[in-house]
Design a protein around this motif. Structure first.
Motif, mmCIF file in Angstrom:
data_model
loop_
_atom_site.group_PDB
_atom_site.id
_atom_site.type_symbol
_atom_site.label_atom_id
_atom_site.label_comp_id
_atom_site.label_asym_id
_atom_site.label_seq_id
_atom_site.Cartn_x
_atom_site.Cartn_y
_atom_site.Cartn_z
ATOM 1 N N LEU A 575 82.271 44.627 40.602
ATOM 2 C CA LEU A 575 81.182 44.941 41.464
ATOM 3 C C LEU A 575 80.110 44.374 40.566
ATOM 4 C CD1 LEU A 575 81.991 48.039 43.381
ATOM 5 C CD2 LEU A 575 81.632 45.960 43.948
ATOM 6 N N TYR A 576 80.167 44.874 39.220
ATOM 7 C CA TYR A 576 78.889 44.363 38.405
ATOM 8 C C TYR A 576 78.785 43.072 38.327
ATOM 9 C CZ TYR A 576 78.391 49.231 36.285
ATOM 10 O OH TYR A 576 77.805 50.284 36.199
ATOM 11 N N HIS A 577 80.097 42.231 38.268
ATOM 12 C CA HIS A 577 80.038 41.041 38.098
ATOM 13 C C HIS A 577 79.270 40.147 39.352
ATOM 14 C CE1 HIS A 577 82.279 36.972 37.699
ATOM 15 N NE2 HIS A 577 80.956 36.850 36.884
ATOM 16 N N GLU A 578 79.731 40.757 40.351
ATOM 17 C CA GLU A 578 79.181 40.275 41.837
ATOM 18 C C GLU A 578 77.823 40.254 41.744
ATOM 19 O OE1 GLU A 578 80.595 38.979 44.640
ATOM 20 O OE2 GLU A 578 82.243 38.714 43.240
ATOM 21 N N ASN A 579 76.993 41.411 41.370
ATOM 22 C CA ASN A 579 75.943 41.772 41.357
ATOM 23 C C ASN A 579 74.971 40.869 40.446
ATOM 24 O OD1 ASN A 579 75.283 43.944 43.403
ATOM 25 N ND2 ASN A 579 75.832 45.466 41.874
ATOM 26 N N LEU A 580 75.458 40.985 39.215
ATOM 27 C CA LEU A 580 74.809 40.543 38.012
ATOM 28 C C LEU A 580 74.645 38.773 38.463
ATOM 29 C CD1 LEU A 580 75.721 42.400 35.124
ATOM 30 C CD2 LEU A 580 73.367 42.194 36.175
ATOM 31 N N ASP A 588 66.501 26.520 33.454
ATOM 32 C CA ASP A 588 65.358 25.664 33.172
ATOM 33 C C ASP A 588 64.108 26.689 33.275
ATOM 34 O OD1 ASP A 588 66.908 23.748 32.131
ATOM 35 O OD2 ASP A 588 66.566 22.511 34.013
ATOM 36 N N SER A 589 64.367 27.640 34.239
ATOM 37 C CA SER A 589 63.118 28.469 34.840
ATOM 38 C C SER A 589 62.547 29.118 33.301
ATOM 39 C CB SER A 589 63.304 29.460 35.558
ATOM 40 O OG SER A 589 64.371 30.393 34.877
ATOM 41 N N ALA A 590 61.237 29.066 33.269
ATOM 42 C CA ALA A 590 60.594 29.530 32.179
ATOM 43 C C ALA A 590 60.947 30.950 31.507
ATOM 44 C CB ALA A 590 59.070 29.242 32.376
ATOM 45 N N HIS A 591 60.914 31.949 32.704
ATOM 46 C CA HIS A 591 61.119 33.329 32.358
ATOM 47 C C HIS A 591 62.492 33.687 31.954
ATOM 48 C CE1 HIS A 591 61.986 33.013 36.821
ATOM 49 N NE2 HIS A 591 62.925 33.979 36.450
ATOM 50 N N TYR A 592 63.422 32.783 31.451
ATOM 51 C CA TYR A 592 64.908 32.865 31.117
ATOM 52 C C TYR A 592 64.834 34.045 30.213
ATOM 53 C CZ TYR A 592 69.378 32.342 29.028
ATOM 54 O OH TYR A 592 70.564 32.632 28.427
ATOM 55 N N ARG A 593 63.987 34.118 29.038
ATOM 56 C CA ARG A 593 64.128 34.924 28.024
ATOM 57 C C ARG A 593 63.833 36.373 28.539
ATOM 58 N NH1 ARG A 593 60.713 31.534 24.202
ATOM 59 N NH2 ARG A 593 62.013 29.582 24.333
ATOM 60 N N HIS A 594 63.252 36.620 29.554
ATOM 61 C CA HIS A 594 63.197 38.030 30.118
ATOM 62 C C HIS A 594 63.850 38.384 31.157
ATOM 63 C CE1 HIS A 594 60.530 38.440 26.706
ATOM 64 N NE2 HIS A 594 59.757 37.491 27.155
ATOM 65 N N PRO A 595 65.248 38.295 31.155
ATOM 66 C CA PRO A 595 65.835 38.461 32.620
ATOM 67 C C PRO A 595 65.585 39.730 33.255
ATOM 68 C CG PRO A 595 67.490 38.506 30.856
ATOM 69 C CD PRO A 595 66.218 38.273 30.154
ATOM 70 N N PRO A 596 65.729 39.613 34.659
ATOM 71 C CA PRO A 596 65.310 41.181 35.003
ATOM 72 C C PRO A 596 66.581 41.963 34.664
ATOM 73 C CG PRO A 596 66.019 39.649 36.674
ATOM 74 C CD PRO A 596 66.038 38.779 35.509
ATOM 75 N N LEU A 597 66.387 43.070 34.114
ATOM 76 C CA LEU A 597 67.543 44.003 33.529
ATOM 77 C C LEU A 597 67.636 44.992 34.529
ATOM 78 C CD1 LEU A 597 67.400 44.378 29.854
ATOM 79 C CD2 LEU A 597 69.086 43.302 31.249
ATOM 80 N N ARG A 598 67.798 44.681 35.934
ATOM 81 C CA ARG A 598 68.311 45.695 36.970
ATOM 82 C C ARG A 598 69.752 45.703 36.730
ATOM 83 N NH1 ARG A 598 68.279 42.819 42.509
ATOM 84 N NH2 ARG A 598 70.409 42.886 42.646
ATOM 85 N N GLY A 599 70.514 46.666 37.541
ATOM 86 C CA GLY A 599 71.899 46.446 37.370
ATOM 87 C C GLY A 599 72.579 47.458 36.540
ATOM 88 N N ILE A 600 72.263 47.732 35.227
ATOM 89 C CA ILE A 600 73.137 48.491 34.405
ATOM 90 C C ILE A 600 72.332 49.520 33.746
ATOM 91 C CG2 ILE A 600 74.742 48.832 32.585
ATOM 92 C CD1 ILE A 600 75.816 46.113 33.105
#
Length: 1984
Positions: A575-580, A588-600
């Motif tokens: 499930l985690y895998h599916e979600n994430l 290439d998107s600029a905000h790669y460094r701060h991924p949204p850490l929702r989830g866990i």
């Protein structure tokens, strides 16, 4: 349960040298060694020694650690020591001590509060030990010794207590020993040991001691501080352990128990809340005091133990302890109080269930209350933090067992309490849940007892250092397991526990998981993780999780299934895998460094982490679980985890995922697919998409995220994963199709992104820096370890990639190799890491990450070692491939300059690890290995010595490091298999380090000075080596030589011999080899031998323990003895040369005596044995008078038989091919043995098996592998046999060289002759017995044969010299000290040996023939003087008794004949063909046997079997070889020697009539006629220039003579033997003369009469006189007239030449020649001159004999005979002045004969006179003055100073020999003279009779024109006489008058006197008188 209790303490650092100076140290050291030897090492005969030591030290034990008190009188004594001196124990006399020393002694006395004398002794001991501690002063060493003495005491106490019998463990010692120690320790205990220990533990503390030492400057460098601190800590620990060991075995008394509790009340914790190890030991001691759990284990002695238990028997004990623990007073550590209360509560609970417990009801009722109090004191929390937190907890098996019983007893005995805890926890969970719902505060009253309990269980069982798998008790097997025992197994012993407890425990595990409240979820998982630790536990745990999920499988969501199950867990992961995955951003998107850490959330993170850790544990242990989970179709854990790794989850979780994957990767099946998945998911980006700007994957994580967090969990776990995966296999085609396939990108990442930048990154946790380095280096190490350079690695292969050709990657090992063989950043970083490592270790301070730094350093060292090991093959392949790679040898790169220190100190840094061998044995081992590899390069050695000695401090440290490694007592020989036990492993590594260091020394010693070995062994490296003066350590630094000798010397004073030879055989062997090399090398020999002799008495003390018998390791024992014997041989030679008689004598008698020595008993041994010995002596009356000689017992120790491995039985492989493969894998190892490289062979064979294709091959594979295995075992066995054989060969060689040195080099008078012969007899008989046994190995025979040869030679020499001294002849026992029977025995064995060698071994037989010749020489009669006395009558001779010689000879012959044809066959075959030397010796043997074989049996055999003919016919083949010898520059001289031997043998054959006839029949002369070598007379002058300067190679002329003379002698013998009945011989020889006539005539005309020429002439004239007679031709059968005429001409020429020779020799030329000889060679003139005299006389005699024969043959009457001499009576001297008339110019006159007659008569009297004188001297030899003796010897000793060096005995022997020689020479001359006189008279008479009676003179007026005269002289008409054409009357008258004048009265009288003096004596009647009378008659006749 019987269990071995190991000792984990470090042995005291200081190795004692034999000094007993300080009472505070020396004797205590000895005490510890005795205790250790008796209890831990179980040495034989140690109980008695232990008893003595314990009696001696009892006061020390009673007043434990009390120091000798100070006193005023001692102070006075010490104060005066500088002026009056002081007596020191163990030394004679008193010593004056310097003031400084006394000041230090007072300081020391105050510092430790010890008596002044004791302090002084301690300082002196410190001074003595100083060399072993570089950089410390004597005071600092004394501090160490003080504490070391204390530690010895504490260790001894602990070990004694451990040896007691008791309830917990046993050491399996002998009853006697246990009784002794139990008695002793009981007494100590009754005198208050417990309280003393507790006081000491609280009094002694490191900080307090350091403060005191600091004040008095008693602390040195870091190492010293660390050592002192360690010693103090160990003292405390050992004391606490003593108490613990006591309580393990037997309970303490009431007071002691209370004292212990009292002590624990005051204990405090360390900073991190844990107890220190000393207090832990005391806590455990109390827990064992309160322990009753052993009652449940039904051991056999249970009842006795119950009797001894005060808990059951003493009511007061129980009440006292109870009230003390119930006391409400809090302790300093409430947690500790809680633990003790819990333990007591559980004991009371057990007691209440026993029948005896009913009396204690009032106490046992309180158990519940106590348990409650314990729980309130957070007992489980304290156990986890306070007890498990202490690092020494997990190092002690019995701590672990006790805590295990505490935990399980609580769960099993107090189930209600557990239930309460669970209820409480559920309650709390609800409260927490509510407060979370309502967002209110958490309630304050939460107890976490169950939480703590679970975490404690998890922590406790997750470490299992001893492999006990105690956690099994929690699993009750629901299904049967295929395992030995279902319950816990204590070291394989199934313990039949009542399963009740187990059932309860397993119920606990299951119930806790049911309806688990979320608060306990993580704790429960942690508990399971602990309980799953172990192969069986993991399986049970896996099943539990499987069954938990199975019950709810119908519910697809799995939500309400048990949260603790695989189902639930993997479902969540998916499930985690599916979600994430949905959130995966576009890279290439600029905000790669701060991924949204929702989830866990954080809580979920912890839960996931815990479950991943549990999963990792289970699959690490259980392979079944691994495969089952991996292949599960729904869960696909590997895919899901790799998927999660690509999602944005915290690095910590990724790290756990990678760890988990690494655990999966342990199965090779999974690993292969895991590689592909890794590559596919691009965790490490190996393929760049075409438009992608930015890197992705783990590289970004490392550089962006981890670096900024300064934490690197992901990188480390990635390295760990790769490390696990490369273990199995390296995928070659990884990533094929998308990129260049292979591992290279991963390697580049690890090297360039992880390893190279690691030192410059920032780390929040300093330790992590080293963890990163360690994990990445581990991968490099594995890759290089498994890399074998192949030729294909150096060919640039091309792969096609998307239509382009790109170069392929090389194997990763190749790449690492390339980087290490270049000055690359990687190598530089490795070297700087090594430098950093050694710098950190030198601080001796703990620092974070120390363990990982050490591990990283170890990997670096291994990398360097592997590179050095593989570089040779690598470079060779590179050279052959001609690739364009550039590499430099690593050993040269290591000499580069280090950027940090700006010095070339890389190798020094590596060597410095040896200094840390005590703390890092493996690093030291690798360091030694690297140094040893580098040491093979001579050019580097010289630089290294410079580097090592450059900096004094470093140099001292290095030396100390080497010495410490060599001297380490803990080292033990072992195999890799022993490594399960970590101590054994360390011991093995230390041992191998020592082996490497010794090999380093051995290799270096073979190189030129200066080299490392000389520096390390303490020789001069800056001055000439031979100027070294070795000293005992004390004055100088301790060096390796003292280490080596120290190791070898230990135990030499005991009866068991040097201990090292038994404990570490291989090490001992190398030590002996080092010593041998030092003694053998000319530079080091002098100093070494002096040192060994004077300060060590090394050889004697070791040789007396020979032979070393090691049933387990025969090869090493033999090698040890070999080196020792070789050294002994050198020592004997050197002491003999230096005339150090006493030394030589001592060693000789040690080796050869067969009388027992009174061996000195070691102290302490003598007491008991002397009594028994005297009793037995009294009974047996000294029956043991003889012992085996040392040399013989060494020979016994060499087993001649060798079991050979049988041939391979193969089903699949082809034998011939396998043998071929095996021989291809062979190489010569360091010891010079040819052995097969088993690993290489294994690789070849396995590759062969793997290459097979098809189904059939797969089915056959197990069988094939089995066969491969059997081949490998066979090869291992073959290697062993080769090593064994070469060890035996080596030992035998050394034995032989020792024996030969003893017999040859030692002064002869050290061993008296009779003793010497017996010794040789014993040695010979033993050698033969061994070599003739059935199973003796053929490889050893050659050495034995060599030894037999030397021994027989010495035996023969000894017997002969004994006879010359005339000792043995009169003795009745035969003729020498050695009995005849012994001689016969020796002969028999010799002949057996010859026959046993069969067809091969011809060179070996050469030795044996030599021996046989020496042996037969014994029975040869020595030369006796010819006294010319009347011979005895024939009858007397026949009846005379047989003398010793002929008797022995007869018996010898009988023995030889008893061997019959077999022996004849062997000898004859060897004589005819084969190796040159054995041919010569075989011929010599034949010659010798023929000479004594009176029955001619051998002669008959040789003649009949065709060997003789074959010998004769081989002469033709020799001709060519002999011709080549006459060239100026000779090739080999072999053919010459062979020819001489042949001739000698043929001459021997010809000496008997039948032999001579046989030789003629074989066509001997015909063969020699065809030889052209006789015609090649070298030109004597031309080659003067070419002379060999040494004089060894004879000049061409001499060589020619060496060919000619034997031939002539042979002819002479044949003529003598055949003359009686056969003229055939004469005719044949005459033909030979005529064939070679030109040569012969040129020889007869010889210009310069040298010695050689005279010998030639004497033989030639002898032969001519017997053959060149007119009658000889008629005998030759039909010869046609032309040939007859030619022959006639030759014969006439021979006659003429002979007569002219007579003129030269009888005339004045003779004296001139003798004078010339004297001038040309004055040195050896006497003998030369005698020989020349004999030769000339011989020539004259031969020619006169010829004349006589010619006269007699021509006719019987004078009137018909021919004339040989012209009728002129004037003497030649007169002739020479007047010009001779033409007519007689060619014909000698009768005057010559007369002259010869006169001279001979004069000579005769001269010789006779000299003969008489010499005889007189011989009879009174003893009275001769020394000058005369010297003069006599001068004839036999060459060189000017030769006579001076000879002993007086030798001198008289030589003089005697010289006199005999003189006498016999004179006798020969007398015989020749008398013969010449006789023949001269005869010739004179015949001629005078003819001239004066029958000759008709011619008329002088007749024409002198030739041809016009009628030949009236019938003389001339026969064509035989000399052409005397004219004899006038005047001539005849003149002749008569001259003759009458010459043959006067005086001459006649003289001649008659000769007859009187000589002829009658010789019992032969001569005709001198008759002839004189007739001549006188002729001359007086009136003129007619």
């Amino acid at each position: 349960t019987h269990l071995h209790r190991t000792n984990s303490h470090i042995k005291p650092e200081i190795t004692g040298r034999d000094d007993k100076t300080s009472s505070l140290w020396g004797p205590l050291k000895e005490l510890w060694e005795t205790v250790d030897g008796a209890v831990l090492r179980r040495q034989p005969e140690s109980v008695h020694l232990l008893d003595l030591q314990l009696k001696k030290h009892k006061p020390h034990f009673l007043s434990l650690f009390k120091n000798p008190p100070k006193s005023a009188e001692q102070r006075e004594k010490v104060r005066k020591a500088s002026t009056e001196g002081i007596a020191i124990q163990g030394q004679q006399g008193s010593r004056l001590l310097p003031e400084q020393l006394l000041t230090e002694a007072f300081i020391l006395s105050d510092l430790f509060d010890i008596g002044e004398l004791a302090a002084l002794e301690l300082l002196l001991a410190g001074e003595q030990q100083q060399p072993y501690f570089p950089g410390l002063t004597r005071g600092l060493v004394a501090v160490l010794l003080y504490w070391d003495g204390k530690l010895c005491m504490a260790n001894s106490l602990r070990t004694l207590i451990q040896s007691r019998q008791g309830k917990t463990f046993t050491l399996d010692l002998s009853g006697e020993l246990v009784a002794l120690t139990t008695r002793f320790t009981d007494e100590l205990m009754s005198q208050g040991l417990t309280k003393r220990i507790l006081t000491l533990v609280s009094e002694i503390s490191v900080t307090r001691e350091f403060e005191r030492l600091q004040k008095e400057r008693g602390l040195g460098n870091e190492k010293h501080r660390k050592e002192v601190a360690d010693l103090i800590k160990e003292c405390r620990q050992a004391l606490a352990d003593s108490l613990f060991s006591w309580t393990c075995q037997s309970p303490l008394s009431k007071d002691d128990t209370l004292a212990l509790i009292g002590h624990l009340e005051t204990v405090t914790a360390q900073a991190d809340g844990s107890l220190d190890s000393v207090n832990l030991a005391l806590v455990m001691a109390l827990l064992y005091c309160l322990d009753v759990s052993f009652i449940e284990q039904g051991t056999e002695d249970r009842d006795d133990l119950l009797q001894a238990l005060p808990l059951l028997t003493e009511r007061q004990y129980v009440s006292a302890v109870h009230s003390r623990l119930m006391d409400s007073q809090p302790w300093k550590l409430p947690g500790l109080q809680a633990v003790c209360r819990l333990a007591w509560a559980l004991s009371l609970r057990v007691l209440s269930q026993l029948p005896q417990g009913s009396a204690l009801v009032e106490f046992t009722e309180a158990d519940e209350a106590l348990a409650d109090q314990a729980l309130l004191g957070d007992v489980f929390l304290f156990m986890k933090e306070g007890m498990l937190g202490c690092e020494s907890f997990s190092q002690e098996e019995f701590y672990i067992r006790r805590v295990h019983s505490l935990i399980t007893d609580f769960l099993a005995l107090m189930p209600m309490k557990v239930k309460q805890l669970r209820n409480r926890a559920d309650e709390d969970a609800r409260l927490v849940h509510m407060s979370l719902q309502m967002d209110s505060e958490l309630p304050s009253s939460l107890r976490k007892d169950l939480d703590h309990l679970m975490i404690l269980i998890g922590e406790f069982y997750s470490k299992d250092p001893f492999g006990l798998e105690l956690g099994l008790e929690f699993w009750c097997p629901t299904e049967s397991l295929q395992h030995t025992s279902l319950q816990g197994s204590y070291l394989g012993m199934a313990l039949q526990r009542p399963p009740h407890k187990q059932v309860v425990l397993s119920k606990f595990v299951r119930q806790m998981g049911d309806l688990l409240p979320s608060t306990l979820y993580i704790s429960y998982l942690r508990m399971l993780k602990g309980l799953a630790n172990g192969p069986q536990c993991a399986h049970y745990c896996f099943s539990l999780l499987k069954t938990n999920g199975a019950a709810h499988s119908d519910n697809i969501q799995g939500v309400s299934g048990s949260p603790v199950s695989w189902e639930h867990f993997f479902h969540s992961l998916m499930l985690y895998h599916e979600n994430l995955r949905r959130d995966l951003p576009n890279p290439d998107s600029a905000h790669y460094r701060h991924p949204p850490l929702r989830g866990i959330t954080q809580r979920e993170m912890e839960g996931l982490t815990s479950f991943l850790q549990l999963l990792t544990t289970i699959i690490t242990w259980s392979e079944n679980a691994r495969l089952a989970l991996c292949e599960h179709p729904q869960w696909t854990p590997v895919v899901v985890m790799l998927g999660l790794l690509q999602c944005s989850v915290p690095p910590v979780l990724k790290a756990e995922l990678l760890h988990c994957l690494a655990a999966f990767g342990k199965s090779p099946e999974i690993a292969a697919s895991l590689w592909q998945s890794l590559e596919y998911t691009q965790i490490l980006q190996t393929v760049r998409a075409p438009g992608q700007r930015q890197a992705a994957g783990i590289e970004v994580e490392l550089n962006e995220i981890e670096s900024s967090c300064e934490e690197y969990p992901l990188t480390r776990s990635f390295c760990h994963l790769i490390s696990t995966l490369v273990e199995g296999s390296l995928p070659v085609n990884l990533g094929a199709g998308l990129r260049v396939p292979g591992f290279q990108p991963y390697l580049n990442f690890l090297r360039d992104s992880v390893f190279l930048p690691f030192p410059t990154r920032a780390y929040r946790r300093p330790a992590e820096k080293w963890e990163v380095a360690d994990s990445v280096l581990e991968v490099f190490h594995k890759l290089l370890r498994d890399y074998e350079p192949q030729p294909s690695d150096f060919v640039q292969e091309i792969v096609e990639l998307q239509g382009e050709q790109v170069p392929a990657h090389k194997p990763p090992g190749h790449s690492i190799m390339f980087h290490l063989l270049n000055d690359s950043p990687m190598l530089a970083l490795c070297l700087s890491l090594l430098e950093e490592g050694v710098r950190q270790l030198d601080t001796y301070a703990p620092f974070p990450g120390k363990k990982h730094l050490e591990s990283a350093v170890l990997h670096c060292l291994c990398l360097l070692d592997l590179a050095l090991q593989k570089e040779a093959v690598f470079m060779d392949l590179l050279r052959e491939s001609q690739a364009s790679l550039l590499v430099s040898p690593l050993e040269q790169l290591l000499q580069g300059v280090s950027p940090q220190t700006r010095r070339a100190d890389h190798i020094v840094n590596i060597a410095r690890y040896l200094y840390h061998s005590s703390s890092n044995p493996e690093a030291a081992f690798q360091s030694a290995k690297i140094l040893r590899r580098i040491a093979n390069y001579p050019n580097i050695q010289i630089r290294l010595v410079g580097d090592f000695t450059h900096d004094q401090a470093v140099s001292h440290k290095l030396m100390a490091g080497f010495v410490e490694c060599l001297d380490n007592e803990d080292a033990e020989e072992g195999t890799e298999k022993d490594d399960i036990d970590s101590q054994k492993k360390v011991a093995r590594i230390r041992h191998e380090t020592q082996i490497h260091i010794l090999n380093l020394l051995i290799t270096s010693l073979e190189l030129k000075a200066p080299n490392l070995a000389l520096y390390l062994l303490g020789y001069e490296v800056k001055k000439p080596v031979s100027s070294t003066n070795l000293q005992d350590p004390g004055e100088s630094l301790c060096v390796c030589l003292t280490g080596v000798l120290g190791r070898l010397q230990r135990g030499t004073e005991k009866r068991s011999g040097p201990a090292l030879t038994q404990q570490a055989p291989h090490l001992a062997e190398l030590c002996y080899q080092v010593i041998y090399q030092l003694c053998a090398c000319p530079d080091t020999s002098g100093p070494t031998m002096r040192y060994l002799r004077t300060s060590q008495d090394f050889l004697f003390s070791h040789l007396q323990h020979l032979p070393f018998i090691l049933p387990s390791n025969q090869i090493a024992a033999l090698s040890q003895m070999s080196w020792l014997m070789k050294t002994a041989a050198i020592e004997l030679r050197v002491t003999s040369l230096n005339r150090q008689r006493s030394h030589t004598q001592r060693l000789v008698s040690l080796l050869l005596d067969d009388q027992p020595h009174a061996q000195h008993a070691a102290d302490g041994e003598s007491g008991m044995e002397d009594e028994t010995r005297s009793v037995s002596g009294f009974l047996h009356f000294d029956t043991v008078s003889k012992v085996r000689r040392k040399l013989l017992s060494v020979l016994d120790a060499i087993d001649f038989s060798q079991d050979m491995p049988e041939l391979l039985q193969l089903d699949f492989f082809e034998r011939t091919q396998i043998e071929q493969v095996i021989s291809n894998c062979e190489h010569v190892n360091e010891q010079g043995h040819t052995v097969c490289n088993v690993k290489l062979l294994h690789r070849v064979l396995v590759a062969e098996v793997n290459a097979l294709q098809g189904m059939a091959a797969i089915g056959q594979r197990p069988l094939l592998m089995e066969e491969v295995n059997s081949i490998l075992q066979q090869v291992v066995e073959r290697n062993r046999v080769r090593r064994s054989l070469s060890a035996k060969r080596h030992a035998l060689q050394s034995w032989r060289s020792l024996v030969e040195t003893l017999l040859t080099a030692c002064p002869a008078d050290l061993i008296p002759a009779d003793e010497r012969q017996l010794i040789i007899r014993d040695l010979l008989l033993d050698l033969h017995d061994k070599v003739l046994s059935e199973d003796a190995a053929g490889e050893l025979m050659p050495i034995v044969a060599g030894a037999v040869f030397t021994l027989t030679a010495h035996l023969s020499q000894s017997v002969l010299s004994e006879q010359q001294q005339g000792v043995g002849l009169e003795a009745s026992s035969g003729f020498a000290s050695i009995a005849n029977s012994a001689l016969h025995l020796i002969l028999r064995k010799l002949l057996d040996f010859i026959l046993s060698t069969g067809g091969g071994y011809q060179r070996l037989r050469a030795h044996l023939y030599g021996s046989l010749l020496y042996y037969l020489q014994i029975a040869q009669k020595p030369e006796e003087p010819d006294t010319l006395q009347t011979g005895k009558a024939m009858w007397e001779r026949l009846t005379a008794p047989e003398d010793g010689f002929s008797k022995l000879q007869r018996e010898n012959l009988a023995i030889i004949e008893s061997y019959g044809k077999a022996l004849m066959e062997v000898v004859c075959r060897d004589a005819c063909d084969g190796h040159e030397i054995s041919r010569m010796l075989a011929m010599a043997v034949l010659d010798r046997i023929l000479s004594i074989d009176r029955q001619n049996q051998w002669l008959l055999y040789i003649c009949n079997s065709g060997y003789l003919r074959s010998l004769v016919e081989s002469l033709r083949q020799d001709d060519v070889a002999l011709q080549s010898l006459l060239t100026p520059q000779p090739p080999l001289l072999k053919p010459l020697y062979i020819f001489e031997s042949k001739m000698a043998l043929l001459t021997r054959v010809a000496k008997t009539g039948q032999g001579a006839v046989e030789l003629l029949r074989c066509g001997l002369v015909a063969q020699l006629m065809e030889c052209q070598v006789f015609d090649m007379v070298p030109d004597s002058d031309a080659h003067r220039v070419m002379r060999d300067p040494s004089g060894f190679i004879p000049s061409p002329m001499d060589r020619y003579r060496q060919i000619l003379l034997p031939t002539l002698r042979l002819f002479q013998v044949i003529l003598t033997s055949t003359s009686i009945n056969h003229q055939q011989g004469a005719a044949q020889v005459l033909q030979w003369l005529i064939v070679h006539a030109d040569t012969i005539q040129s020889l007869l005309r010889c210009q310069e009469l040298s010695m050689g020429a005279l010998q030639e002439l004497s033989l030639l004239t002898g032969i001519i006189s017997k053959t060149a007679l007119p009658g000889a031709l008629e005998m030759g059968g039909e010869v046609n007239s032309a040939a007859l005429m030619e022959f006639q001409g030759h014969i006439n020429r021979f006659q003429r030449l002979c007569l002219s020779l007579l003129g030269r020799l009888a005339g004045s030329e003779r004296d001139r020649l003798l004078k010339q000889a004297e001038i040309s060679a004055p040195g050896d003139s006497a003998e030369r001159r005698e020989e020349m005299e004999v030769a000339m006389q011989q020539v004259c005699a031969n020619i006169m004999e010829y004349c006589q024969a010619l006269l007699l043959q021509s006719s019987a009457q004078a009137q018909f005979s021919i004339c040989l001499f012209s009728p002129s009576g004037s003497e030649p001297a007169d002739l020479s002045s007047t010009v001779p008339s033409m007519a007689y110019s060619r014909v000698p006159s009768l005057g010559l004969v007369l002259y010869l007659l006169k001279n001979s008569a004069a000579d005769f009297f001269r010789f006779h006179q000299s003969h008489r004188q010499s005889l007189g001297k011989l009879q009174s030899l003893d009275q001769l003055p020394p000058e005369e003796l010297k003069e006599l010897c001068q004839g036999l000793v060459s060189g000017p100073g030769g006579v001076e060096k000879i002993s007086s005995v030798q001198r008289s022997l030589l003089a005697k020999r010289r006199l005999v020689q003189l006498i016999n020479n004179r006798a020969k001359l007398l015989a020749l003279c008398s013969y010449v006189i006789e023949t001269c008279l005869f010739v004179l008479w015949r001629h005078l009779e003819y001239y004066l009676l029958h000759c008709i003179p011619t008329d002088p007026k007749d024409s002198l024109l030739p041809g016009s005269t009628l030949y009236r002289s019938r003389l001339a008409s026969g064509g035989r006489g000399l052409s005397l054409s004219r004899v006038s009357q005047q001539d005849l008258d003149l002749l008569k008058s001259d003759m009458a004048a010459g043959f006067g009265e005086a001459l006649q009288r003289k001649l008659l006197e000769v007859e009187g003096l000589y002829s009658q004596v010789r019992s032969r009647y001569t005709f001198i008188q008759a002839l004189v009378r007739r001549i006188r008659g002729l001359l007086r006749q009136p003129k007619s």
